[in-house]
Design a protein around this motif. Structure first.
Motif, mmCIF file in Angstrom:
data_model
loop_
_atom_site.group_PDB
_atom_site.id
_atom_site.type_symbol
_atom_site.label_atom_id
_atom_site.label_comp_id
_atom_site.label_asym_id
_atom_site.label_seq_id
_atom_site.Cartn_x
_atom_site.Cartn_y
_atom_site.Cartn_z
ATOM 1 N N LEU A 110 1.244 -1.196 0.275
ATOM 2 C CA LEU A 110 -0.104 0.000 -0.059
ATOM 3 C C LEU A 110 1.387 1.531 -0.197
ATOM 4 O O LEU A 110 2.393 1.464 0.474
ATOM 5 C CB LEU A 110 -1.493 -0.133 1.275
ATOM 6 C CG LEU A 110 -2.057 -1.098 1.680
ATOM 7 C CD1 LEU A 110 -2.339 -1.557 2.868
ATOM 8 C CD2 LEU A 110 -3.403 -0.984 0.834
ATOM 9 N N PRO A 164 -3.797 4.820 1.727
ATOM 10 C CA PRO A 164 -5.010 4.008 0.990
ATOM 11 C C PRO A 164 -5.081 3.192 0.145
ATOM 12 O O PRO A 164 -5.862 2.666 -0.136
ATOM 13 C CB PRO A 164 -5.892 5.254 1.370
ATOM 14 C CG PRO A 164 -5.040 6.273 0.239
ATOM 15 C CD PRO A 164 -3.415 6.444 1.343
ATOM 16 N N ARG A 165 -4.411 3.432 -1.421
ATOM 17 C CA ARG A 165 -3.497 3.163 -2.259
ATOM 18 C C ARG A 165 -2.947 1.681 -2.933
ATOM 19 O O ARG A 165 -2.289 1.497 -1.537
ATOM 20 C CB ARG A 165 -3.682 3.860 -3.493
ATOM 21 C CG ARG A 165 -3.285 3.817 -4.716
ATOM 22 C CD ARG A 165 -2.633 4.863 -5.662
ATOM 23 N NE ARG A 165 -2.049 3.987 -6.807
ATOM 24 C CZ ARG A 165 -0.390 4.838 -7.036
ATOM 25 N NH1 ARG A 165 -0.419 5.594 -6.665
ATOM 26 N NH2 ARG A 165 0.339 3.897 -8.208
ATOM 27 N N GLU A 166 -3.942 0.586 -2.903
ATOM 28 C CA GLU A 166 -3.215 -0.465 -3.046
ATOM 29 C C GLU A 166 -2.378 -0.599 -4.422
ATOM 30 O O GLU A 166 -2.823 -0.572 -5.568
ATOM 31 C CB GLU A 166 -4.636 -1.925 -3.375
ATOM 32 C CG GLU A 166 -5.304 -1.984 -1.745
ATOM 33 C CD GLU A 166 -6.144 -2.660 -2.191
ATOM 34 O OE1 GLU A 166 -6.693 -2.725 -3.516
ATOM 35 O OE2 GLU A 166 -6.977 -3.194 -1.008
#
Length: 92
Positions: free
Chosen positions: A60, A63-65
């Protein structure tokens, strides 16, 4: 930093499943635990199948995968066979 996805990984200090009962130095992780390898986050995801303690690691950036390290849990009919946990599996 090394990531151990199952009990076949040895030889380095690793982030690894707490359920793996490893005898070498490691940071034990359970499902949902997170680690910071330097600006990004690794989240441990329980993915039993090949071994009962198998973990995958979600990468991550906030919040970005960004991706996931599965350690072979997505290989069909090969190293990641779920049969390894079944009593009827003839493989030693």
């Amino acid at each position: 930093m090394s990531l151990a996805t199952n009990s076949h990984d040895e030889g380095a200090v690793v982030l690894a499943s707490a359920a793996g009962r490893r005898a070498f130095p490691h940071t034990p992780l359970a499902d949902g635990d997170e680690a910071d390898p330097g600006g990004l986050t690794l989240r441990a995801l329980a993915t039993p199948g090949h071994t009962d303690e198998h973990l995958s690691f979600l990468l991550l950036d906030g919040p970005r995968e960004l991706g996931v390290f599965t350690g072979g849990s997505l290989i069909v009919d090969s190293a990641a066979r779920g049969l390894r946990l079944a009593k009827e599996d003839p493989t030693p």
